[in-house]
Write an enzyme that holds these catalytic residues in place. Structure first.
Site, PDB file in Angstrom:
ATOM      1  N   GLY A  53      -3.166   1.410 -16.453  1.00 56.21           N
ATOM      2  CA  GLY A  53      -4.256   1.932 -16.289  1.00 56.21           C
ATOM      3  C   GLY A  53      -4.666   2.143 -14.790  1.00 56.21           C
ATOM      4  N   GLY A  55      -7.792   2.080 -11.609  1.00 57.65           N
ATOM      5  CA  GLY A  55      -8.833   0.993 -11.437  1.00 57.65           C
ATOM      6  C   GLY A  55      -8.258  -0.162 -10.753  1.00 57.65           C
ATOM      7  N   HIS A  56      -6.806  -0.292 -10.715  1.00 56.86           N
ATOM      8  CA  HIS A  56      -6.297  -1.373 -10.086  1.00 56.86           C
ATOM      9  C   HIS A  56      -5.862  -1.075  -8.554  1.00 56.86           C
ATOM     10  CE1 HIS A  56      -6.700  -3.428 -13.953  1.00 56.86           C
ATOM     11  NE2 HIS A  56      -5.842  -2.572 -14.764  1.00 56.86           N
ATOM     12  N   LYS A 104       3.491  -4.407 -16.944  1.00 59.38           N
ATOM     13  CA  LYS A 104       2.407  -5.261 -17.044  1.00 59.38           C
ATOM     14  C   LYS A 104       2.384  -5.795 -18.551  1.00 59.38           C
ATOM     15  CE  LYS A 104      -1.170  -4.044 -14.645  1.00 59.38           C
ATOM     16  NZ  LYS A 104      -0.458  -2.382 -14.417  1.00 59.38           N
ATOM     17  N   HIS A 215      -9.253  -6.436 -15.945  1.00 59.60           N
ATOM     18  CA  HIS A 215     -10.242  -5.479 -16.818  1.00 59.60           C
ATOM     19  C   HIS A 215     -11.573  -6.110 -16.871  1.00 59.60           C
ATOM     20  CE1 HIS A 215      -5.881  -4.858 -17.764  1.00 59.60           C
ATOM     21  NE2 HIS A 215      -6.240  -3.860 -17.575  1.00 59.60           N
TER      22      HIS A 215
END
Lengths: 329, 329
Positions: A53, A55-56, A104, A215
């Protein structure tokens, strides 16, 4: 929600376009922005592919380049990329030596990367990263979560791939680095997923989430905000317990910001972790400090320690040239 | 106030200790933490010294090392360092070729660096950085503020010092880079100075501060939150107006985060600035994107453009090895 965006639906594509423009010497975007790949491939080298995803950032696309990844597949914010993306990336960057996926340990990522691995008509193997010692099983996970240790796996395995190690050796090395690596984090504030438009979790003005995931998912417990020294003691203590380090062990220490924490505080945390380690005989041989595996604008940090042997340290030191990590060349 | 600290009074010293530990191969702390200096000096090279209030990390200490600064003097958060610090730094790092001070145009910094320059019994000159086009005069300034363009001055002049340029040439070059550089920023949230314990300014949930300074000081006006494209148009427009660039001009583009803004958004802003530049004939020859000149955890960003000639671009590309910027070696 206060963010520098135009339209929530286009956030990722506009950001990827800016990223590819800013780092045009190193990376290029695949068709339909399915993946970010190296501008120049090295024939005969095992292709390293990660993703997850968004956002990291800078994880993972920021680690595409010489000495680390060959491609990264970005999902929407906090959402797994699809098997199609991984297959397209593999077709684009495998030069015949096979593909190593670095994944991950989240249920969505695991399912999609596994599907891609099964569909891929090329030699491939997968290293699963699950370095987070905070909790066993969690909101999005069976087993432990993969967090900031992922970058250490990507760096060390990336250097070994660059020197020509084969797929089996890289799989073994990646598993070994993951086993030698443990992390735990703390959040002081929540992040806000753009599509949701409101904070992921509510937290009091005097509270912190100890053992938080990347998250914003729950950790071990919600407690009153403590001093940096107390936080460092709990995070580092949990890591040391997990790794069972012996006196004299050399380690790599990553103090990682989650996105909203100033460097001033991260370096203070480095100092605090050193105070915890002072009595243990563990020797910090290498440092990395900064916001590398983030949760959008969440305030907080994680501590990652890798019990590194001499071979791992040499691979850590090997030249790297990516948007987010550069040294030695 | 939610911060990773132990005691507000020790925040800076504990952070500096962590910084020096993490980057022991590059920097070392001076006595009583008066300055951060290069581990290894280069005899005969003009010594470059900067400094200013803390809270803008990695500026300035993060830019100490090969190809940039020889020393940086950290003041308390948002507070000028003292003349004693600059004098001690100059004594420690000048190897006989003189000292160039690089100073952001704030009244406190100007007064203290000027005092140090007058007291210093060594050849010295000063480059004043005042790249912020948002406002003329401000809370802490007579004239324009020095902001993210400072890192561009430090990089380009640092490279020239490294190749052996003399003090007069470096002063001329530094002034030229400053003149060729313009910046403007926007804040979505306030920062909180640890010693104050509360946000520097109040801002509504749907507001932004256009033209904000790097201490959270007021900019041009408080307005409703706008799209990234609209923000990029206003910031870039003000910069282009100031620099009066001709079509075909090559520029260096720095999209700088203030500390609390994710890379995902900063790269989206890179894309937005490119859309603004698309019709102008201005060519972005180099990019730097990240949180380099920060205001603690403030959310927002600034855009900096340097109208760079070929000589400046070559100096930008020259090897650098500091805690926060590394390439080419």
């Amino acid at each position: 929600m206060k963010k520098l965006i135009n339209d929530v639906d286009n956030l990722l594509s506009e950001s990827l376009d800016g990223f590819a423009t800013a780092h045009a010497g190193i990376v290029t975007l695949g068709p339909a922005r399915q993946f970010v790949r190296r501008q120049t491939l090295k024939p005969g080298k095992v292709a390293l592919i990660s993703g997850g995803g968004s956002g990291h950032e800078p994880l993972h696309a920021g680690f595409v380049g010489h000495g680390m990844l060959d491609a990264a597949c970005p999902g929407q914010v906090f959402t797994s990329p699809t098997p199609d993306q991984m297959l397209a990336a593999a077709e684009a960057v495998d030069t015949g030596a096979g593909v190593l996926f670095i994944v991950k340990n989240y249920s969505g990522d695991m399912m999609n990367f596994q599907m891609a691995a099964e569909m891929l008509d090329r030699d491939n193997a997968t290293v699963i990263v699950n370095d987070d010692v905070a909790v066993e099983n969690s909101t999005y996970t069976t087993g432990r979560r993969g967090v900031a240790g992922t970058l250490i796996v990507e760096k060390i395995v990336g250097a070994a791939a660059e020197r020509g190690d084969d797929l089996a050796a890289l799989k073994t090395l990646g598993d070994a680095v993951n086993t030698a690596t443990a992390s735990m984090g703390v959040a002081l504030t929540s992040c806000t997923v753009p599509a949701a438009g409101k904070p992921t979790f509510a937290i009091g003005a005097d509270e912190m989430e100890m053992g938080v995931g990347i998250h914003g998912e729950p950790g071990r417990r919600r407690v009153k905000l403590a001093s940096a020294d107390a936080i460092a003691a709990e995070l580092t203590g949990a890591i040391l317990k997990d790794l069972s380090l012996k006196a004299g062990q050399e380690v790599l220490l990553l103090v990682n910001g989650f996105g909203g924490t100033p460097l001033l505080e991260l370096y203070l945390m480095v100092n605090a972790v050193h105070k915890v380690l002072a009595g243990t005989g563990v020797k910090v041989a290498r440092h990395l400090t900064g916001s590398y595996v983030t949760s959008l604008e969440m305030a907080g940090c994680s501590v990652t320690i890798t019990a590194a042997d001499a071979a791992m340290l040499a691979l850590w030191d090997a030249p790297v040239h990516t948007p987010a990590l550069r040294w030695g060349m």
